[in-house]
Structure formats: C-alpha cells, structure tokens
Scaffold this motif. Sequence first.
Motif, PDB file in Angstrom:
ATOM      1  N   ALA A 183      -5.380 -11.350  13.082  1.00  0.00           N
ATOM      2  CA  ALA A 183      -6.620 -10.570  13.233  1.00  0.00           C
ATOM      3  C   ALA A 183      -7.087  -9.991  11.912  1.00  0.00           C
ATOM      4  O   ALA A 183      -8.185 -10.293  11.429  1.00  0.00           O
ATOM      5  CB  ALA A 183      -6.410  -9.459  14.264  1.00  0.00           C
ATOM      6  N   ILE A 184      -6.228  -9.176  11.271  1.00  0.00           N
ATOM      7  CA  ILE A 184      -6.654  -8.436  10.082  1.00  0.00           C
ATOM      8  C   ILE A 184      -6.737  -9.312   8.840  1.00  0.00           C
ATOM      9  O   ILE A 184      -7.695  -9.236   8.065  1.00  0.00           O
ATOM     10  CB  ILE A 184      -5.710  -7.239   9.835  1.00  0.00           C
ATOM     11  CG1 ILE A 184      -5.807  -6.245  10.994  1.00  0.00           C
ATOM     12  CG2 ILE A 184      -6.042  -6.551   8.519  1.00  0.00           C
ATOM     13  CD1 ILE A 184      -4.849  -5.077  10.886  1.00  0.00           C
ATOM     14  N   ALA A 185      -5.736 -10.155   8.607  1.00  0.00           N
ATOM     15  CA  ALA A 185      -5.690 -10.940   7.365  1.00  0.00           C
ATOM     16  C   ALA A 185      -6.446 -12.261   7.476  1.00  0.00           C
ATOM     17  O   ALA A 185      -7.189 -12.634   6.564  1.00  0.00           O
ATOM     18  CB  ALA A 185      -4.236 -11.200   6.977  1.00  0.00           C
ATOM     19  N   LEU A 186      -6.264 -12.983   8.578  1.00  0.00           N
ATOM     20  CA  LEU A 186      -6.801 -14.340   8.666  1.00  0.00           C
ATOM     21  C   LEU A 186      -8.302 -14.388   8.929  1.00  0.00           C
ATOM     22  O   LEU A 186      -9.008 -15.216   8.352  1.00  0.00           O
ATOM     23  CB  LEU A 186      -6.053 -15.111   9.761  1.00  0.00           C
ATOM     24  CG  LEU A 186      -6.336 -16.610   9.857  1.00  0.00           C
ATOM     25  CD1 LEU A 186      -6.024 -17.317   8.545  1.00  0.00           C
ATOM     26  CD2 LEU A 186      -5.553 -17.224  11.013  1.00  0.00           C
ATOM     27  N   THR A 187      -8.809 -13.510   9.787  1.00  0.00           N
ATOM     28  CA  THR A 187     -10.230 -13.579  10.164  1.00  0.00           C
ATOM     29  C   THR A 187     -11.174 -13.470   8.967  1.00  0.00           C
ATOM     30  O   THR A 187     -12.082 -14.298   8.825  1.00  0.00           O
ATOM     31  CB  THR A 187     -10.566 -12.492  11.204  1.00  0.00           C
ATOM     32  OG1 THR A 187      -9.640 -12.550  12.277  1.00  0.00           O
ATOM     33  CG2 THR A 187     -11.981 -12.692  11.746  1.00  0.00           C
ATOM     34  N   PRO A 188     -11.012 -12.473   8.087  1.00  0.00           N
ATOM     35  CA  PRO A 188     -11.918 -12.406   6.936  1.00  0.00           C
ATOM     36  C   PRO A 188     -11.850 -13.643   6.052  1.00  0.00           C
ATOM     37  O   PRO A 188     -12.880 -14.117   5.562  1.00  0.00           O
ATOM     38  CB  PRO A 188     -11.429 -11.159   6.184  1.00  0.00           C
ATOM     39  CG  PRO A 188     -10.764 -10.328   7.218  1.00  0.00           C
ATOM     40  CD  PRO A 188     -10.107 -11.309   8.131  1.00  0.00           C
ATOM     41  N   LEU A 189     -10.649 -14.174   5.850  1.00  0.00           N
ATOM     42  CA  LEU A 189     -10.494 -15.358   5.003  1.00  0.00           C
ATOM     43  C   LEU A 189     -11.161 -16.571   5.635  1.00  0.00           C
ATOM     44  O   LEU A 189     -11.840 -17.353   4.959  1.00  0.00           O
ATOM     45  CB  LEU A 189      -9.011 -15.626   4.750  1.00  0.00           C
ATOM     46  CG  LEU A 189      -8.661 -16.719   3.743  1.00  0.00           C
ATOM     47  CD1 LEU A 189      -9.368 -16.500   2.417  1.00  0.00           C
ATOM     48  CD2 LEU A 189      -7.152 -16.772   3.532  1.00  0.00           C
ATOM     49  N   LEU A 190     -10.990 -16.730   6.931  1.00  0.00           N
ATOM     50  CA  LEU A 190     -11.653 -17.830   7.637  1.00  0.00           C
ATOM     51  C   LEU A 190     -13.173 -17.710   7.551  1.00  0.00           C
ATOM     52  O   LEU A 190     -13.880 -18.709   7.402  1.00  0.00           O
ATOM     53  CB  LEU A 190     -11.218 -17.847   9.106  1.00  0.00           C
ATOM     54  CG  LEU A 190      -9.777 -18.273   9.402  1.00  0.00           C
ATOM     55  CD1 LEU A 190      -9.470 -18.071  10.888  1.00  0.00           C
ATOM     56  CD2 LEU A 190      -9.541 -19.719   9.008  1.00  0.00           C
ATOM     57  N   SER A 191     -13.672 -16.485   7.624  1.00  0.00           N
ATOM     58  CA  SER A 191     -15.125 -16.287   7.557  1.00  0.00           C
ATOM     59  C   SER A 191     -15.669 -16.704   6.197  1.00  0.00           C
ATOM     60  O   SER A 191     -16.772 -17.255   6.106  1.00  0.00           O
ATOM     61  CB  SER A 191     -15.483 -14.825   7.845  1.00  0.00           C
ATOM     62  OG  SER A 191     -15.138 -13.975   6.763  1.00  0.00           O
ATOM     63  N   LEU A 192     -14.900 -16.464   5.131  1.00  0.00           N
ATOM     64  CA  LEU A 192     -15.345 -16.853   3.792  1.00  0.00           C
ATOM     65  C   LEU A 192     -15.388 -18.375   3.659  1.00  0.00           C
ATOM     66  O   LEU A 192     -16.343 -18.938   3.113  1.00  0.00           O
ATOM     67  CB  LEU A 192     -14.410 -16.259   2.732  1.00  0.00           C
ATOM     68  CG  LEU A 192     -14.282 -14.731   2.682  1.00  0.00           C
ATOM     69  CD1 LEU A 192     -13.348 -14.324   1.551  1.00  0.00           C
ATOM     70  CD2 LEU A 192     -15.640 -14.059   2.529  1.00  0.00           C
ATOM     71  N   VAL A 193     -14.343 -19.047   4.154  1.00  0.00           N
ATOM     72  CA  VAL A 193     -14.317 -20.513   4.097  1.00  0.00           C
ATOM     73  C   VAL A 193     -15.466 -21.096   4.909  1.00  0.00           C
ATOM     74  O   VAL A 193     -16.155 -22.024   4.465  1.00  0.00           O
ATOM     75  CB  VAL A 193     -12.969 -21.054   4.621  1.00  0.00           C
ATOM     76  CG1 VAL A 193     -12.979 -22.581   4.644  1.00  0.00           C
ATOM     77  CG2 VAL A 193     -11.819 -20.552   3.757  1.00  0.00           C
ATOM     78  N   ALA A 194     -15.689 -20.549   6.097  1.00  0.00           N
ATOM     79  CA  ALA A 194     -16.781 -21.033   6.944  1.00  0.00           C
ATOM     80  C   ALA A 194     -18.125 -20.824   6.266  1.00  0.00           C
ATOM     81  O   ALA A 194     -19.039 -21.659   6.388  1.00  0.00           O
ATOM     82  CB  ALA A 194     -16.753 -20.319   8.298  1.00  0.00           C
ATOM     83  N   TYR A 195     -18.259 -19.704   5.539  1.00  0.00           N
ATOM     84  CA  TYR A 195     -19.520 -19.449   4.829  1.00  0.00           C
ATOM     85  C   TYR A 195     -19.777 -20.512   3.767  1.00  0.00           C
ATOM     86  O   TYR A 195     -20.896 -21.028   3.643  1.00  0.00           O
ATOM     87  CB  TYR A 195     -19.498 -18.070   4.180  1.00  0.00           C
ATOM     88  CG  TYR A 195     -20.709 -17.811   3.313  1.00  0.00           C
ATOM     89  CD1 TYR A 195     -21.939 -17.514   3.884  1.00  0.00           C
ATOM     90  CD2 TYR A 195     -20.630 -17.907   1.926  1.00  0.00           C
ATOM     91  CE1 TYR A 195     -23.060 -17.301   3.100  1.00  0.00           C
ATOM     92  CE2 TYR A 195     -21.753 -17.702   1.129  1.00  0.00           C
ATOM     93  CZ  TYR A 195     -22.960 -17.405   1.724  1.00  0.00           C
ATOM     94  OH  TYR A 195     -24.078 -17.220   0.934  1.00  0.00           O
ATOM     95  N   VAL A 196     -18.746 -20.841   2.995  1.00  0.00           N
ATOM     96  CA  VAL A 196     -18.923 -21.858   1.951  1.00  0.00           C
ATOM     97  C   VAL A 196     -19.335 -23.193   2.562  1.00  0.00           C
ATOM     98  O   VAL A 196     -20.248 -23.859   2.067  1.00  0.00           O
ATOM     99  CB  VAL A 196     -17.626 -22.014   1.128  1.00  0.00           C
ATOM    100  CG1 VAL A 196     -17.814 -23.114   0.079  1.00  0.00           C
ATOM    101  CG2 VAL A 196     -17.270 -20.702   0.439  1.00  0.00           C
ATOM    102  N   TYR A 197     -18.682 -23.592   3.629  1.00  0.00           N
ATOM    103  CA  TYR A 197     -19.034 -24.860   4.277  1.00  0.00           C
ATOM    104  C   TYR A 197     -20.436 -24.806   4.885  1.00  0.00           C
ATOM    105  O   TYR A 197     -21.186 -25.790   4.840  1.00  0.00           O
ATOM    106  CB  TYR A 197     -18.009 -25.210   5.364  1.00  0.00           C
ATOM    107  CG  TYR A 197     -16.866 -26.054   4.852  1.00  0.00           C
ATOM    108  CD1 TYR A 197     -17.001 -27.425   4.699  1.00  0.00           C
ATOM    109  CD2 TYR A 197     -15.653 -25.473   4.509  1.00  0.00           C
ATOM    110  CE1 TYR A 197     -15.955 -28.201   4.212  1.00  0.00           C
ATOM    111  CE2 TYR A 197     -14.604 -26.236   4.017  1.00  0.00           C
ATOM    112  CZ  TYR A 197     -14.758 -27.600   3.870  1.00  0.00           C
ATOM    113  OH  TYR A 197     -13.736 -28.371   3.386  1.00  0.00           O
ATOM    114  N   SER A 198     -20.824 -23.654   5.445  1.00  0.00           N
ATOM    115  CA  SER A 198     -22.161 -23.546   6.033  1.00  0.00           C
ATOM    116  C   SER A 198     -23.239 -23.656   4.965  1.00  0.00           C
ATOM    117  O   SER A 198     -24.300 -24.248   5.194  1.00  0.00           O
ATOM    118  CB  SER A 198     -22.294 -22.219   6.791  1.00  0.00           C
ATOM    119  OG  SER A 198     -22.293 -21.114   5.900  1.00  0.00           O
TER     120      SER A 198
END
Length: 457
Positions: A183-198
């Motif tokens: 929840a705390i560590a993975l979610t923000p990191l996943l959001s950044l990766v998803a942003y780059v791909y988007s």
Amino acid sequence: MLFLIVWIIVLIASIYFFQKASGSLSLLKPNLNSIIFYYSFFISSYIGTLLIATGVDDYYMINRMTHEKYRWIGFYAVTFVMLVFPLILFTVSRLTGFNGEKEFNAYLKKEISLPFKEKNEFFLIFSGLSVLSLTAIAYTMLKTPQIPILEVLLGRGELSPGELRNLAQRGFGGNVLIRNIFAIALTPLLSLVAYVYSVKTNQRRWKVLFLALFAGSILINSYDLAKSPIFFYLIMFLLVRLYVGKMVFTPRKIMIWGVTGTVALVGMYIVIQGVTDVNSFVSYNTGPIGRLILAQIAPTFLHLNLFSESLPMLNGQGLPSIFINLFDIEQVRSARLVMMTVFPEKVADGTAGVLNTLFIAEAFANFGYIGIVLGTVYVAVLVQLLYITFIRLPKNPIFLCLFIYFTVNIPRTLVGGFTDFLFNPIWTLIVGLFVGILLFIRLRIDVTSIWLRKQRS
C-alpha cells in the motif's frame, strides 16, 4: 564566533564537493545529491546545529539535555558529516570516472525507451500489481481502528489528531508488511511508472490505470494525517514530469510551489495540530519553521547526551532484525528509546512514537563515535554508487521511477536512521520485484524467439 566561522567554512566546502559529485545543485535541476544537501543536511540539520551550538535555540527538546557540553560535541559531529559525506561522494566519483555535470545533464536530455510497449504480458502483470496495491490500500483502511483524515474532516471523535495518528500507526490490526510494502511503498511507485507509459504511449488503458493509482497514492499518503508523505509524493511526481521532458522547472514555478506548500503546511498545523497562535508560525523555534530547522536535528544532540551519560550503548541491538534475530537478540531502535526516556509522558498518553533524526545518531547509539565515522563513509559510498548506477542504466520507465523513488526516499531516510542503510526490506523487495518483472518478460521473449526459430528450421 568560532562556531560561526567553522560553520561558514564547512558549508562552502560542502557546497563545492556536492556540486562536483552531483553535477548540479540548481533548484531547477534537482537530483539525489542536491536534495540530500538542501533537505537532509542544510535545512533539516546544519542550520539548527549552529543555533544549538551557540545556545540561542531555546528549543524544548534541547532544554531536556542534561549536559551542556553536548551542544558543541553535537556541532562538531554534524559538521564532520557535512564535510566528509560530500568529500566521499566526490572521491567515489573520481574513482569511478564519473563526470557529474556531463553525465547528469546527458541523462536529463536522454530519450526514454519503452521496453515491452506492445507486449500485453507486461501490461497484464503491471495491472495485476496495481490491483494488488489498491486492494492493500482498502485493506489498510479496513484494518485501521479509526481513519484519522476521515475523523478530522467529519469533525467527530474525542481523540486529538496526534492521538488519531498514533492510533492509526500503532493500533493497526492487519499485516504490517501488506500495509507498508504493497500500500504505502508500492502504490506511489506504480503510479509513477504508469504515468510515464501513459505519456509516452498515449494509450487510454495506461491513463486509466495511472488515475486510479494516483488517487490511491494521495489517499495512502494522507490518511493518517502525517504531513510529510503527501509532500514527498508530489515532489516525486514533479520530478517524473521533469525527467520525462513534460515540464521545465523555472524560478517562477519554484516560487509558486513554495508558497503553495507553505500555505498547505500552515493549514495542516492549524487543522491537525490546532496551532492558531501567529507567533508560532513566524518564530524560528516553533511551528513549521522550528519543525524544519530544529525538530529533525535536536534528537541527534539528545542521542549523544543520553548514550554517553545515562543509557547503555546498544552495541548492535539496533541493527536490522534479520541479522540480530539469528543470535536471538531483540531489536531496539534508539529513536524509540530516546523518546521513551525524554518524553515518557507523551509515550504514555499515546501522542508520540519515535524521535527520528540524522543517521549518525543511531550509528552512535550502537557503536559510539567510531560509528559516526564509519557510518558516514559507508552511507556516502552507498549513495554515490546508487546515483552513478541509475544515471548509467537505460532510461526506461522502470529504472527511471526507481531512480526518482530513491532520489526522494534516501534523503528522508538520512534523517530517519542508520540501520535502514544496512538492510531495508522494502527497498530490497521493490527493486527485486521490478527487476524480476523485466527479467521474466525478457526471458519469456527470448525463449519464444528460440522456439520459433526451431520451428522454422
């Protein structure tokens, strides 16, 4: 006067070595080392150190010290870090042939490669991780006795915001690993990766996934009323936009963000901590200003005082539990022990947890002054090797976002403790997870290619 002269000379030398080691100390081109210099060392540690050494701090934590000599002992300990840490960064750069200015600027301009852009396997795996992290957020909310931000917004409950925050952290009824990792560590990191791909693919599926993860990141970084996590997450998001070329930092933008952040921080102090006295906001030793320049470094002086005069040295008891549990030793974090010793009343009423501070404090509590020396050298070498490694790795969404994650979280950890640099399970799992995904898909592609070639032959 002597303290001021030493302070100025060391500050100038520190700026020089940080500049050489990082490639830039410009606020318009932030990087791992520049954030360490400005946030971890200069603002959070070195300004307050001078005030404490000269005896003009009048800070409530320092007033709990029992021996005044630790004002100057603490000053020289922090000064040592301020000088030697960047000197080690510089030395590592020289030994590895790293040209900070040239390589960092080249990295900023480098185009982002998109591995597996057309591979559905990558999106499916990434989506699965995203669902897992969002589910972990829901799990965290369900297992939290009272959700602090909800209680404050609805204006209900008899507990103060401080008590609600401590209850959310220490009264959590679920699995801590699920909360902290997924929840705390993975979610923000996943959001950044998803942003780059988007941004780079302009595909709707990546945009939808990013929006869901962004909302989840905002929630998990603010639900317990902690003031800093949400700011650090937004800084990571701004850094991603800078590093992918979607934004250029300008003095005007920096000023606007600074004013906005200040207003938001003041608002949090008013709403969460009930501070309404105007003098608390403009005084250098109370409110937001005192929190920035004194609250983070004062516990270092308390560590030096307590573990020299009244508390027994930990002698390694503060090391990561994965190591000391092998010898049937229970882990003792010095930040918790100092809080229990100096502010037992706050621990008893549930409004305080730990007194985190500059990493040398925990190193000292475990190994004495030799811990300060060796700890500073070790952490500096580790930080610079990570910095050089990420800049020289391919600039793809995974490595880029891991780089930004460490760019923000290493400076935070430097003013949180020492043993996390010996072994940090969250960092290890996150790096292993993302690198594992890349290797798995690459191996799958290679095996498929070999099989197809055999079929044709």
